[in-house]
Motif scaffolding. Structure first.
Motif, PDB file in Angstrom:
ATOM      1  N   VAL A   1       0.860  -1.177   0.000  1.00  0.00           N
ATOM      2  CA  VAL A   1       0.000   0.000   0.000  1.00  0.00           C
ATOM      3  C   VAL A   1       0.900   1.232   0.000  1.00  0.00           C
ATOM      4  O   VAL A   1       1.787   1.352   0.836  1.00  0.00           O
ATOM      5  CB  VAL A   1      -0.904   0.029   1.256  1.00  0.00           C
ATOM      6  N   TYR A   2       0.719   2.110  -0.961  1.00  0.00           N
ATOM      7  CA  TYR A   2       1.539   3.321  -1.052  1.00  0.00           C
ATOM      8  C   TYR A   2       0.712   4.536  -0.650  1.00  0.00           C
ATOM      9  O   TYR A   2      -0.307   4.809  -1.292  1.00  0.00           O
ATOM     10  CB  TYR A   2       2.016   3.533  -2.481  1.00  0.00           C
ATOM     11  N   PRO A   3       1.134   5.277   0.381  1.00  0.00           N
ATOM     12  CA  PRO A   3       0.433   6.533   0.692  1.00  0.00           C
ATOM     13  C   PRO A   3       0.779   7.587  -0.366  1.00  0.00           C
ATOM     14  O   PRO A   3       1.888   7.587  -0.892  1.00  0.00           O
ATOM     15  CB  PRO A   3       0.980   6.948   2.062  1.00  0.00           C
ATOM     16  N   VAL A   4      -0.183   8.426  -0.677  1.00  0.00           N
ATOM     17  CA  VAL A   4       0.060   9.494  -1.655  1.00  0.00           C
ATOM     18  C   VAL A   4      -0.142  10.816  -0.935  1.00  0.00           C
ATOM     19  O   VAL A   4      -1.272  11.296  -0.815  1.00  0.00           O
ATOM     20  CB  VAL A   4      -0.913   9.387  -2.846  1.00  0.00           C
ATOM     21  N   PRO A   5       0.926  11.395  -0.422  1.00  0.00           N
ATOM     22  CA  PRO A   5       0.764  12.506   0.528  1.00  0.00           C
ATOM     23  C   PRO A   5       0.695  13.882  -0.113  1.00  0.00           C
ATOM     24  O   PRO A   5       1.169  14.846   0.477  1.00  0.00           O
ATOM     25  CB  PRO A   5       2.030  12.358   1.385  1.00  0.00           C
ATOM     26  N   PHE A   6       0.131  14.037  -1.287  1.00  0.00           N
ATOM     27  CA  PHE A   6       0.121  15.360  -1.916  1.00  0.00           C
ATOM     28  C   PHE A   6      -1.195  16.075  -1.662  1.00  0.00           C
ATOM     29  O   PHE A   6      -2.249  15.469  -1.626  1.00  0.00           O
ATOM     30  CB  PHE A   6       0.372  15.236  -3.415  1.00  0.00           C
ATOM     31  N   ALA A   7      -1.090  17.426  -1.519  1.00  0.00           N
ATOM     32  CA  ALA A   7      -2.280  18.221  -1.210  1.00  0.00           C
ATOM     33  C   ALA A   7      -3.217  18.259  -2.414  1.00  0.00           C
ATOM     34  O   ALA A   7      -2.803  18.078  -3.544  1.00  0.00           O
ATOM     35  CB  ALA A   7      -1.865  19.638  -0.829  1.00  0.00           C
ATOM     36  N   ARG A   8      -4.498  18.483  -2.145  1.00  0.00           N
ATOM     37  CA  ARG A   8      -5.480  18.646  -3.209  1.00  0.00           C
ATOM     38  C   ARG A   8      -5.928  20.103  -3.245  1.00  0.00           C
ATOM     39  O   ARG A   8      -5.969  20.750  -2.197  1.00  0.00           O
ATOM     40  CB  ARG A   8      -6.708  17.749  -2.954  1.00  0.00           C
ATOM     41  N   PRO A   9      -6.362  20.635  -4.365  1.00  0.00           N
ATOM     42  CA  PRO A   9      -6.367  19.976  -5.671  1.00  0.00           C
ATOM     43  C   PRO A   9      -4.947  19.726  -6.193  1.00  0.00           C
ATOM     44  O   PRO A   9      -4.058  20.535  -5.954  1.00  0.00           O
ATOM     45  CB  PRO A   9      -7.109  20.956  -6.567  1.00  0.00           C
ATOM     46  N   ARG A  10      -4.802  18.612  -6.878  1.00  0.00           N
ATOM     47  CA  ARG A  10      -3.476  18.245  -7.373  1.00  0.00           C
ATOM     48  C   ARG A  10      -3.261  18.862  -8.742  1.00  0.00           C
ATOM     49  O   ARG A  10      -3.734  18.361  -9.756  1.00  0.00           O
ATOM     50  CB  ARG A  10      -3.341  16.732  -7.392  1.00  0.00           C
ATOM     51  N   SER A  11      -2.561  19.978  -8.721  1.00  0.00           N
ATOM     52  CA  SER A  11      -2.371  20.728  -9.964  1.00  0.00           C
ATOM     53  C   SER A  11      -1.391  19.999 -10.872  1.00  0.00           C
ATOM     54  O   SER A  11      -0.735  19.038 -10.479  1.00  0.00           O
ATOM     55  CB  SER A  11      -1.814  22.109  -9.625  1.00  0.00           C
TER      56      SER A  11
END
Ligand code: ATP
Ligand code: MG
Lengths: 283, 271
Positions: free
Chosen positions: B223-233
């Motif tokens: 399982v890979y966490p995807v720690p980027f803020a949204r909205p993902r520009s």
């Protein structure tokens, strides 16, 4: 739930994804055919008719073909107009047999198709018998039916029902068998009951094939009605055919043939238009 | 499961095993597959073709049962189609004999409810389909059909949305459009989403976590966490972090198939 609920639909990566395509008859009956589009096409069709009818008329006169061999179109039309009052009651009898027999045969065929496709085992068991009914010309039974039921409507109505029912059944069953597990899963995901799945998914999916079955069944019914009338009994368009030909009244004979073609075309057109209105999503 | 931060997961899959009885013998599609999805989280599931993703999603939706193991929603076991779960199927799965309005009315007809017209109109407007109500599916493009399917699924306000390769049949540009639409809808009103896809880019763009299934029988490989803020520009999606993550997941899936050396990035292991 039955193990059919385990079936995960196989999706193709392209295309519309509106279920499998229909075999055999497909819906060519509804997509091509008499779908007249423009004024130019109507005129062209009429022009061909005029050329053919005119050509036949001219050559029959030119070669002085006797009327008892082949009457010219003008004589046939004249006979149609003058004899129509005499033919009309017979047309009525034929229509009664056709409507009654078709109503019985089509209802039974439709209900059987709907029920039997729900039970694959039952379907496998009765399939050969239905095939037998489809392939046996019901006309062959008419002499027997006459022996049993006399010269009235009954043997003819039974023959029409026996001829049209299996046609309706076999085509409708093809329609009902077109299970699209994705669409059924969709309905089930909203908690649909078996009955709801039938009315809202299976029936509309089967409709195009049902219409094909009804059309073929009705035309087979007409065929059988006329054939049965030719075998025995003193009324009906089939009886007119045998009477006129035995009396060598060829213009009258062909007038009846013309009426029968018009009936056939009316049957086709009716179902074509119904299909266009209610099953055009298929094409 | 998430006892540390005090939240209980919305949806939990425990030791899901599914064996299909086929003509050529038993076929194990899922093997003790376990995962959880927190409330308002977007979790993507990727894995090689035929590894059991759809099987897993159907089990989550209650469309079919498991051979062993269980799925729970808010702690309650799922044993049939559930009103709080909405599904967007592989390909739009619209009913071709119904126009768009009638397609969206379909769930309400089945449930015998009155459609929430205001909410549906809002959704249709949201996905840019207002004015198309009278069109039949064949008159709509693939992207429009899929948007209609999303509206249909959201019209009942499900708490959990299960999406099975919803955009797999679309071209790349339409697909990116649709991804942005899902993100926007989620930002509007967050819901719990399970998203199955073949596209790692799509999975990373949309999700909080990406679950990688092993080849058949499907098990959770990592399982890979995807720690980027949204909205993902576009800028975020072009960063090196995203690039590395994409490669790591790709290597894991491809690497398993071709037995290349394993991925460089360290996934969060599951046991
Ligand atoms: N109803 C069924 N009966 C028998 N086998 C099945 C059934 N449904 C799926 N399978 C098999 O189970 C395995 C997993 O299927 P599933 O559709 O879940 O895979 P998937 O990961 O969704 O594949 P894809 O990426 O191609 O959509 C496949 O080998 C498939 O052939
Ligand atoms: Mg799948």
């Amino acid at each position: 739930m039955a193990n059919s609920s385990d079936t995960i639909p196989q999706f193709r990566k392209s295309g519309g994804g509106d279920g499998q395509s229909v075999s055999l008859t497909n819906l060519s009956a509804f997509s091509g055919g008499i779908g007249v589009k423009s004024m130019a096409e109507v005129l062209a069709i009429l022009a061909v008719a005029v050329v053919i009818v005119g050509g036949v008329e001219a050559s029959l006169r030119l070669f002085e073909v006797p009327h008892y061999i082949m009457p010219p179109p003008s004589a046939i039309f004249r006979a149609l107009v003058t004899e129509f009052p005499l033919i009309a009651p017979h047309l009525g009898h034929t229509l009664v047999e056709l409507f009654a027999g078709f109503a019985i045969g089509a209802s039974v065929g439709l209900v059987l198709a709907a029920v039997v496709t729900q039970f694959p085992f039952a379907e496998k068991v009765i399939a050969p018998y239905i095939l037998l009914l489809v392939t046996t010309p019901m006309l062959a039974l008419v002499p027997l039916l006459i022996l049993r039921f006399g010269f009235g409507y009954e043997p003819r109505i039974i023959a029409v029902a026996l001829a049209s029912g299996p046609m309706v059944m076999i085509n409708s069953a093809t329609g009902f068998r077109r299970v699209d597990s994705a669409k059924i899963a969709l309905a089930r995901s909203y908690g649909a009951s078996t009955l709801q799945i039938f009315w809202k998914i299976r029936a509309p999916m089967a409709l195009p094939m049902i219409l094909v079955g009804l059309m073929i069944g009705a035309i087979f019914g007409l065929l059988t009605a006329v054939g049965a009338e030719m075998v025995g009994g003193g009324f009906g368009l089939g009886n007119r055919l045998t009477t006129y030909s035995s009396m060598i009244q060829m213009p009258q004979f062909f007038a009846v043939v013309l009426i029968l073609s018009i009936l056939g075309i009316l049957i086709y057109t009716t179902f074509f238009l119904i299909g266009k209105k209610w099953a055009s999503w298929e094409t | 499961m998430n006892a540390v931060d005090g939240t209980t997961p919305k949806l939990v899959v425990q030791d899901a095993t599914k064996v299909y009885a086929t003509a050529s013998g038993d076929l194990k599609a899922l093997d003790r597959c376990s995962l959880h999805v927190n409330a308002n989280e977007i979790v993507s599931i990727v894995g090689p073709s035929g590894c059991g993703k759809t099987t897993l999603l159907w089990s989550m939706s209650g469309l079919h049962g498991l051979t062993s193991g269980q799925v729970t929603l808010d702690g309650r076991r799922i044993d049939g189609p559930h009103p709080d779960i909405g599904i967007v199927f592989q390909e739009a799965n619209l009913l071709p004999w119904r126009d768009l309005d009638a397609n969206i009315r379909f769930p309400f007809e089945i449930k015998g409810q009155k459609p929430d017209r205001a909410w549906i109109d809002h959704l249709l407007h949201r996905v840019g389909l207002d004015g198309f109500g009278g069109k039949f599916p064949r008159e709509l493009s693939g992207g429009m059909q899929q948007r209609a399917a999303i509206v249909r699924a959201l019209s009942l306000k499900p708490q959990v949305l299960l999406m099975d390769e919803p955009f797999g049949a679309l071209d790349t540009f339409t697909r990116e459009d649709m991804n942005r639409l899902v993100e926007e809808i989620w930002l509007d009103s967050p819901t719990t989403i399970v998203f199955i896809t073949h596209s790692i880019e799509e999975a990373i763009f949309l999700s909080d976590r990406v679950v990688v299934l092993s080849g058949r029988p499907g098990r959770v490989a990592s399982v890979y966490p995807v720690p980027f803020a949204r909205p993902r520009s576009l800028e975020i999606m072009a960063t090196k972090e995203v690039f590395d993550l994409t490669n790591a997941i790709k290597m894991e899936i491809v690497g398993k198939r071709t037995s290349l050396k394993s991925a460089p990035a360290e996934p969060e292991r599951v046991d």
